[in-house]
Write an enzyme that holds these catalytic residues in place. Structure first.
Site, PDB file in Angstrom:
ATOM      1  N   ARG A 196      27.335  37.844  48.441  1.00  0.00           N
ATOM      2  CA  ARG A 196      26.559  37.663  49.628  1.00  0.00           C
ATOM      3  C   ARG A 196      25.207  36.788  50.242  1.00  0.00           C
ATOM      4  O   ARG A 196      25.736  36.790  51.038  1.00  0.00           O
ATOM      5  CB  ARG A 196      26.526  39.381  49.629  1.00  0.00           C
ATOM      6  CG  ARG A 196      27.485  39.618  49.333  1.00  0.00           C
ATOM      7  CD  ARG A 196      27.381  41.845  50.155  1.00  0.00           C
ATOM      8  NE  ARG A 196      26.695  41.864  47.761  1.00  0.00           N
ATOM      9  CZ  ARG A 196      26.779  42.939  47.980  1.00  0.00           C
ATOM     10  NH1 ARG A 196      26.883  43.924  48.723  1.00  0.00           N
ATOM     11  NH2 ARG A 196      26.142  43.474  46.916  1.00  0.00           N
ATOM     12  N   GLN A 226      36.372  30.343  37.346  1.00  0.00           N
ATOM     13  CA  GLN A 226      36.852  31.653  36.902  1.00  0.00           C
ATOM     14  C   GLN A 226      38.060  31.450  36.556  1.00  0.00           C
ATOM     15  O   GLN A 226      39.192  32.354  37.558  1.00  0.00           O
ATOM     16  CB  GLN A 226      36.042  32.521  38.059  1.00  0.00           C
ATOM     17  CG  GLN A 226      36.629  34.024  37.225  1.00  0.00           C
ATOM     18  CD  GLN A 226      36.311  35.154  38.719  1.00  0.00           C
ATOM     19  OE1 GLN A 226      36.932  35.178  39.302  1.00  0.00           O
ATOM     20  NE2 GLN A 226      34.810  36.081  38.091  1.00  0.00           N
ATOM     21  N   TYR A 246      40.349  44.123  36.134  1.00  0.00           N
ATOM     22  CA  TYR A 246      41.759  43.201  35.386  1.00  0.00           C
ATOM     23  C   TYR A 246      42.443  42.740  34.630  1.00  0.00           C
ATOM     24  O   TYR A 246      41.938  43.898  33.613  1.00  0.00           O
ATOM     25  CB  TYR A 246      41.630  41.627  35.904  1.00  0.00           C
ATOM     26  CG  TYR A 246      40.519  41.808  37.592  1.00  0.00           C
ATOM     27  CD1 TYR A 246      42.110  41.398  38.911  1.00  0.00           C
ATOM     28  CD2 TYR A 246      39.587  41.427  37.687  1.00  0.00           C
ATOM     29  CE1 TYR A 246      41.587  41.517  39.997  1.00  0.00           C
ATOM     30  CE2 TYR A 246      39.192  41.288  39.755  1.00  0.00           C
ATOM     31  CZ  TYR A 246      40.592  41.434  40.621  1.00  0.00           C
ATOM     32  OH  TYR A 246      39.869  41.876  41.370  1.00  0.00           O
TER      33      TYR A 246
END
Length: 412
Positions: free
Chosen positions: A355, A106, A181
């Site tokens: 998760r 990423q 971002y």
């Protein structure tokens, strides 16, 4: 494919083509900040973490937050894509490949969402200048509007970062355009107040993110899969909503993205939109960094409590699916075989999980073998704060990360 794959999830174990990359099944590990890169260098714990994900059945794992520029690092110990980290990243991708999986890097730039300023960096870059609300927690109270020269440099940094990722053995890159971002700061009307050709209309706000995507595709698109992750809704007043999310998806498809990862929310303003549930007060007890403690307090103070629901972004994601033909990765609350079946029926090409795979790296394999149908993850979100511990991110219901492994560089 094994004979004991249930009819309910069979479609998720069919190979899929993403640009030049074929994945053995439809499951990918979503990018999550693991806190396993001391001084920006991947640790042996990070290698073990990602190798374990693909050993557990996922087709591809995503290594989060690889900064393409020195001034784009968000947090301490964030991976930096440079010549010094290449051997350590190569150790990680080699380990992933030995387990039969693929690895995605990423690639990102934090823009004004930075907490660790570089020497001489008084005002972080952003779509627009002026007061920097994020800087209240880092002492950088003002941000600087990017010039055309800045944009050209950062676009080149993304392309260089993608080439370095290829050199390090990655099979794909994921351009981070969400969560607040830098590229998200251009897309979002909350951050982008420009009056030139890079601001105003959504078409203009898309211009720089599209330029970055094009530079990355030109650099590596024939040899690596190029994915874009973005927020299909920002979940906050004055931000982008699903109508803008649909338009963004269409623009990224038109620019040539090989796949889109459908996330949501913003880190500062709407993190519960991203995670689908509230953050517990216990998280602040784990965090020693006072800046992060304050950020968590403010989030818990001003965001409305939210109870987790499976597939909490599906009502938005299916609107994206109806609008584009590019491969889509659904992200948001997949926890069961029933959910897998639903996403296959809805036409999603990939299923990204964070998760669930932190809780149980072998969940995909066990699902395929019929050993389980439901994840034991409780969506408590306490794993998020674990990235600030010495052992890095782990599930509080399982074994913590190894501080010793996390202190050792991946290579050597």
């Amino acid at each position: 494919m094994t004979s004991n794959v249930s009819t309910q999830v069979r479609g998720a174990f069919v190979p899929v083509q993403i640009g030049p990359l074929q994945l053995k099944n439809r499951f990918i590990k979503a990018a999550t900040n693991e806190g396993m890169s001391p001084n920006g260098v991947p640790s042996r714990q990070l290698v073990q973490f990602h190798a374990g994900i693909v050993a557990g059945g996922a087709a591809m794992t995503t290594v989060a937050y690889c900064a393409v520029s020195d001034d784009g690092c968000t947090l301490p110990n964030q991976i930096q894509l440079n010549e010094q980290t290449l051997p350590h990243l190569r150790a990680l991708t080699d380990a992933v490949h030995r387990e039969g999986g693929a690895a995605s890097a990423q690639i990102t730039h934090g823009g004004c969402f930075v907490f660790t300023p570089q020497p001489g960096q008084r005002r972080p870059l952003s779509a627009s200048g002026g007061f920097n609300k994020i800087g209240l927690m880092s002492g950088m109270f003002f941000k600087r509007q990017m010039t055309r020269a800045d944009m050209q440099r950062i676009a080149a940094d993304f392309a260089r970062g993608a080439r370095l990722a290829k050199q390090a053995g990655f099979d794909a890159v994921e351009i981070h355009m969400g969560h607040g971002y830098l590229l998200s700061q251009f897309l979002s009307p909350l951050y982008n107040k420009r009056t030139d050709e890079y601001g105003g209309s959504l078409e203009n706000r898309l211009r720089f993110p599209r330029e970055v995507l094009r530079s990355v595709l030109d650099a590596v698109g024939r040899e690596m899969a190029v994915l874009c992750k973005f927020s299909i809704t920002e979940g906050v007043r004055g931000g982008n909503h699903i109508e803008e999310g649909v338009a963004i998806a269409r623009a990224l498809e038109a620019e040539g993205a090989h796949a889109l990862v459908l996330s949501a929310g913003l880190n500062a303003e709407s993190i519960t939109t991203m995670f689908g549930s509230s953050f517990p007060a216990e998280n602040r007890a784990v965090v020693t960094n006072p800046i992060m403690k304050l950020a968590m307090y403010l989030q818990q103070r001003f965001e409305k409590p939210r109870e987790f629901k499976p597939l909490y972004l599906l009502k938005y994601a299916r609107q994206i699916r109806a609008a584009v033909n590019v491969p889509l990765a659904y992200l948001g609350g997949l926890t069961s075989a029933e959910g897998v079946s639903t996403l296959c029926d809805e036409g999603f090409d990939l299923m990204a999980m964070g998760r669930v795979l932190i809780h149980d790296p072998a969940w995909v394999r066990d699902l395929q073998q019929g050993a389980l149908t439901q994840s034991g993850c409780t969506a408590c979100n306490r794993c998020v704060a674990m990235m600030y511990t010495e052992g890095g991110t782990s599930c509080v219901l399982g074994r913590a990360g190894d501080p010793i492994l996390n202190s050792l560089p991946a290579a050597g």
